[in-house]
Design an enzyme around this catalytic site. Structure first.
Site, PDB file in Angstrom:
ATOM      1  N   ARG A   1       0.823  -1.205   0.018  1.00  0.00           N
ATOM      2  CA  ARG A   1      -0.015  -0.137   0.039  1.00  0.00           C
ATOM      3  C   ARG A   1       0.841   1.206   0.125  1.00  0.00           C
ATOM      4  O   ARG A   1       0.489   2.504  -0.230  1.00  0.00           O
ATOM      5  CB  ARG A   1      -1.013   0.019   1.179  1.00  0.00           C
ATOM      6  CG  ARG A   1      -1.851   0.990   1.156  1.00  0.00           C
ATOM      7  CD  ARG A   1      -3.169   0.788   2.102  1.00  0.00           C
ATOM      8  NE  ARG A   1      -2.868  -0.055   3.132  1.00  0.00           N
ATOM      9  CZ  ARG A   1      -2.426   0.512   4.383  1.00  0.00           C
ATOM     10  NH1 ARG A   1      -1.960   1.827   4.312  1.00  0.00           N
ATOM     11  NH2 ARG A   1      -2.354  -0.308   5.506  1.00  0.00           N
TER      12      ARG A   1
ATOM     13  N   TYR B   1     -18.061  13.588 -16.491  1.00  0.00           N
ATOM     14  CA  TYR B   1     -18.290  12.070 -16.172  1.00  0.00           C
ATOM     15  C   TYR B   1     -19.409  12.028 -14.857  1.00  0.00           C
ATOM     16  O   TYR B   1     -19.057  12.751 -13.798  1.00  0.00           O
ATOM     17  CB  TYR B   1     -16.916  11.776 -15.724  1.00  0.00           C
ATOM     18  CG  TYR B   1     -17.176  10.157 -15.465  1.00  0.00           C
ATOM     19  CD1 TYR B   1     -17.207   9.277 -16.341  1.00  0.00           C
ATOM     20  CD2 TYR B   1     -17.047   9.701 -14.085  1.00  0.00           C
ATOM     21  CE1 TYR B   1     -17.221   7.839 -16.294  1.00  0.00           C
ATOM     22  CE2 TYR B   1     -17.005   8.289 -13.869  1.00  0.00           C
ATOM     23  CZ  TYR B   1     -17.367   7.257 -15.010  1.00  0.00           C
ATOM     24  OH  TYR B   1     -17.508   6.148 -14.883  1.00  0.00           O
TER      25      TYR B   1
ATOM     26  N   ASP C   1      -9.643  16.644 -16.021  1.00  0.00           N
ATOM     27  CA  ASP C   1      -9.735  15.124 -16.400  1.00  0.00           C
ATOM     28  C   ASP C   1      -9.511  14.870 -17.820  1.00  0.00           C
ATOM     29  O   ASP C   1     -10.047  15.651 -18.660  1.00  0.00           O
ATOM     30  CB  ASP C   1     -11.284  14.590 -16.046  1.00  0.00           C
ATOM     31  CG  ASP C   1     -11.353  13.014 -16.306  1.00  0.00           C
ATOM     32  OD1 ASP C   1     -10.683  12.350 -17.045  1.00  0.00           O
ATOM     33  OD2 ASP C   1     -12.293  12.575 -15.545  1.00  0.00           O
TER      34      ASP C   1
END
Ligand SMILES: *Cc1c(COP(=O)(O)O)cnc(C)c1O
Length: 361
Positions: free
Chosen positions: A29, A82, A154
């Site tokens: 992680r 989106y 984005d």
């Protein structure tokens, strides 16, 4: 590398790694060689100092926002973009005291008018889902820079093959790597790219803290996909332009939205800021909703599925699927009309695609 924890050479090395003094892998992680390799590739593609991979595109979008915002902050974002990003800002962030104003993103003046003293982030997506609206990213970046507010873009629809928002002045780029970067419809992933001071807080919050870590096998798949990004995009963008032109002349089609068409209102801006016009287009059927549904049932080579940027061409009906969670008035203001069909063009032979689409029409 499929490993969740990495062996230390000695107790001293482990201690140094935890103090951040040794450049060692500790736990998946916190870092993984396959994930870091992919991050370096995306940073190179976007001309960024650094990139941070996340478990999905939405983890990247969420990280870009939550790593910078706190209660009382204000965001300016597009009306049409989106669907899940829109829901994040419309429904989820208000619970944490973060408010968003949604504007017509094809107008930099509309962004300007929405800025407040508490605005801490400006968000754009160009071309935008699903209506392929174009935002003048250079002009918007000039505005946000003059106000000292970071601009997050984005770039999933355009891909780094067509457009590099950082070079246009944006501060942070986000991608759903699930789409064209991976390109083969087999792995979910996301990424943010920009300066290290912008990206590292995303790693700290979303990847290490909230656990939105990209799986190393997905990193491998996406990195392998990136090897053919240019070839896939070259074909898909050329085919999208051809199909947009042919659809424009078809009697069953009322209008076509593709930034590569000179009839598109954002064409001049797209020519300036994009190297090619992307692999996505949308069109409105003269027969409205029912005609749209019939088309989705009739295509054979093109798959009826969400997602985009795949080697396979994919067609969707946003009003009844991805944009269906939007309140009807907002959907109308965003111009997501009932007859709108979105097509993500893949790498099939363009004549096969046209044969399929024109037979279905
Ligand atoms: C798919 C997509 C996302 C979300 O990415 P996931 O990988 O599905 O979480 C965000 N923005 C755009 C433009 C997308 O197409």
């Amino acid at each position: 590398m499929l490993s969740s924890a990495f062996a230390f050479g000695s107790a001293d090395e482990a201690a140094a790694a935890f103090r951040g003094e040794a450049d060692a892998y500790i736990y998946g992680r916190w870092g993984n060689p396959s994930v870091e390799d992919l991050e370096a590739k995306v940073a190179a593609l976007e001309g960024a100092e650094a990139a941070v991979a996340t478990s999905s595109g939405m983890a990247a979008v969420t990280g870009a926002l939550l790593s910078r915002l706190a209660s009382g902050d204000h965001v300016v974002a597009p009306l049409a973009f989106y669907g899940e990003s829109a829901r994040l800002m419309r429904e989820r962030l208000p619970r944490f005291g973060i408010e968003t104003t949604f504007v017509d993103a094809t107008s930099v003046d509309a962004y300007l008018a929405a800025l407040r003293p508490t605005t801490r982030l400006v968000y754009a997506e160009s071309p935008a889902n699903p209506t392929l609206g174009i935002t003048d990213l250079e002009a918007l970046a000039q505005l946000t820079r003059s106000r000292g507010v970071p601009l997050v873009v984005d770039n999933t629809f355009a891909t780094p093959y067509c457009q590099n928002p950082l070079a246009l002045g944006a501060d942070l780029v986000v991608h759903s790597m699930t789409k064209a970067l991976g390109g083969h419809g087999d792995a979910i992933g996301g990424v943010v790219a920009g300066s290290r001071v912008m990206t590292e807080p995303v790693r700290d919050l979303v990847v290490k803290g909230l656990g939105g870590v990209l799986a190393p096998f997905n990193a491998f798949l996406i990195a392998r996909g990136i090897r053919t990004l240019a070839l896939r995009q070259e074909r898909a963008c050329a085919s999208a332009l051809t199909l947009a032109q042919r659809l424009s002349g078809h009697p069953a089609v009322a209008s076509v939205h593709y930034p590569g068409l000179s009839s598109h209102p954002g064409h001049a801006v797209a020519r300036r800021q994009m190297r090619a016009f992307g692999s996505l287009l949308a069109f409105e059927l003269a027969g409205g909703l029912e005609a749209g549904k019939r088309l989705l049932g009739a295509v054979q080579l093109v798959s009826h599925a969400v997602s985009l940027g795949d080697v396979r061409s994919l067609v969707t009906h946003p009003a009844s699927t991805t944009a269906s969670t939007m309140p009807a008035d907002l959907r109308a203001r965003a111009k997501i009309i009932d007859g709108l069909v979105r097509l993500s063009v893949g790498i099939e032979d363009v004549e096969d695609l046209w044969a399929d689409l024109s037979a279905a029409l």
